[in-house]
Design a protein around this motif. Structure first.
Motif, mmCIF file in Angstrom:
data_model
loop_
_atom_site.group_PDB
_atom_site.id
_atom_site.type_symbol
_atom_site.label_atom_id
_atom_site.label_comp_id
_atom_site.label_asym_id
_atom_site.label_seq_id
_atom_site.Cartn_x
_atom_site.Cartn_y
_atom_site.Cartn_z
ATOM 1 N N ARG A 161 -8.140 2.268 -5.465
ATOM 2 C CA ARG A 161 -6.806 1.656 -5.477
ATOM 3 C C ARG A 161 -6.705 0.679 -6.633
ATOM 4 O O ARG A 161 -7.698 0.091 -7.050
ATOM 5 N N LEU A 162 -5.510 0.528 -7.131
ATOM 6 C CA LEU A 162 -5.192 -0.511 -8.105
ATOM 7 C C LEU A 162 -4.046 -1.337 -7.536
ATOM 8 O O LEU A 162 -3.210 -0.800 -6.801
ATOM 9 N N PRO A 163 -3.995 -2.613 -7.871
ATOM 10 C CA PRO A 163 -2.858 -3.417 -7.402
ATOM 11 C C PRO A 163 -1.547 -2.790 -7.867
ATOM 12 O O PRO A 163 -1.470 -2.218 -8.960
ATOM 13 N N SER A 164 -0.520 -2.869 -7.048
ATOM 14 C CA SER A 164 0.762 -2.222 -7.367
ATOM 15 C C SER A 164 1.342 -2.712 -8.684
ATOM 16 O O SER A 164 2.066 -1.978 -9.354
ATOM 17 N N GLU A 165 1.017 -3.935 -9.094
ATOM 18 C CA GLU A 165 1.547 -4.448 -10.362
ATOM 19 C C GLU A 165 0.717 -4.019 -11.574
ATOM 20 O O GLU A 165 1.106 -4.252 -12.713
ATOM 21 N N HIS A 166 -0.423 -3.360 -11.331
ATOM 22 C CA HIS A 166 -1.265 -2.888 -12.438
ATOM 23 C C HIS A 166 -0.502 -1.816 -13.221
ATOM 24 O O HIS A 166 0.122 -0.926 -12.625
ATOM 25 N N PRO A 167 -0.537 -1.870 -14.557
ATOM 26 C CA PRO A 167 0.245 -0.898 -15.345
ATOM 27 C C PRO A 167 -0.168 0.561 -15.157
ATOM 28 O O PRO A 167 0.614 1.458 -15.453
ATOM 29 N N LEU A 168 -1.370 0.801 -14.654
ATOM 30 C CA LEU A 168 -1.834 2.180 -14.470
ATOM 31 C C LEU A 168 -1.854 2.615 -13.004
ATOM 32 O O LEU A 168 -2.376 3.682 -12.676
ATOM 33 N N ALA A 169 -1.286 1.817 -12.115
ATOM 34 C CA ALA A 169 -1.302 2.138 -10.682
ATOM 35 C C ALA A 169 -0.661 3.496 -10.407
ATOM 36 O O ALA A 169 -1.179 4.288 -9.615
ATOM 37 N N GLY A 170 0.441 3.794 -11.048
ATOM 38 C CA GLY A 170 1.107 5.083 -10.858
ATOM 39 C C GLY A 170 0.266 6.245 -11.348
ATOM 40 O O GLY A 170 0.281 7.326 -10.749
ATOM 41 N N HIS A 171 -0.499 6.025 -12.416
ATOM 42 C CA HIS A 171 -1.370 7.072 -12.932
ATOM 43 C C HIS A 171 -2.480 7.408 -11.932
ATOM 44 O O HIS A 171 -2.859 8.569 -11.792
ATOM 45 N N LEU A 172 -2.990 6.385 -11.254
ATOM 46 C CA LEU A 172 -4.017 6.626 -10.250
ATOM 47 C C LEU A 172 -3.445 7.430 -9.086
ATOM 48 O O LEU A 172 -4.100 8.332 -8.559
ATOM 49 N N ASP A 173 -2.212 7.142 -8.710
ATOM 50 C CA ASP A 173 -1.564 7.929 -7.653
ATOM 51 C C ASP A 173 -1.446 9.401 -8.057
ATOM 52 O O ASP A 173 -1.677 10.303 -7.256
#
Length: 193
Positions: A161-173
């Motif tokens: 998981r990455l924090p939701s505010e991390h710029p790459l969070a959507g990429h991890l999803d």
């Protein structure tokens, strides 16, 4: 995306699923991006006079500088222990193997991507794959996952998981979605779904 369903037909097994329009668009875009990176790598190959004479294609002898391409086209040989002659032996072996085989590897990756692009419904919806197409999907999705994994620096330890505010969070999803898509297709190919 729905789970894959394996259906036995007279022409062999078929693999059915459904993609939402945004899933199909995303998948097609990601696969096209990988093809573009492979095309750029191939275009950067130095001209070879022997290739012009013999028709034998050669590729780059040096590994990619970019971490993403290095993950897609890794070295062929890694020393298990330090060689008395230094790392020059491994570098020389990798250069020779890379220049001989990289064009074929790029062709195979491009072929898998093309099969996915041809069989993925442009606007989403239900679709069906042959066993050959399913294998191509697995390879093409894996190349996208490798690319995203390099960008996200995913290793054996995660991140999950990455924090939701991390710029790459959507990429991890997206990476995780592709992992599920690929895993379910592998299970369907093995007859376990």
């Amino acid at each position: 995306m729905r789970k894959w369903k394996r259906v036995e037909t007279d022409q062999g097994p078929r693999f059915r699923s459904t993609l939402a329009p945004h899933e199909a668009a995303l998948l097609r875009s990601l696969v096209s991006s990988v093809v573009g990176m492979l095309d750029d790598r191939e275009a950067s190959s130095p001209a070879d006079e022997l290739e012009q004479i013999t028709g034998m294609r050669t590729g780059n002898a040096t590994p990619p500088d970019d971490a993403t391409m290095a993950r897609l086209l890794p070295d062929f040989f890694r020393q298990q222990r330090e060689h008395p002659a230094g790392s020059a032996v491994a570098e020389s072996l990798n250069a020779a193997l890379r220049s001989l085989h990289e064009p074929e590897i790029i062709d195979a990756k491009r072929e898998s991507a093309q099969q996915l692009l041809e069989s993925c419904p442009a606007d989403g919806g239900k679709f069906e794959l042959t066993e050959e197409q399913a294998g191509a999907w697995i390879a093409a999705v894996n190349d996208v996952r490798l690319s995203l994994g390099a960008m996200l620096q995913i290793g054996p330890e995660g991140p999950d998981r990455l924090p939701s505010e991390h710029p790459l969070a959507g990429h991890l999803d997206v990476y995780q979605w592709l992992t599920v898509l690929q895993e379910y297709l592998v299970l369907a190919l093995m007859g376990q779904m």
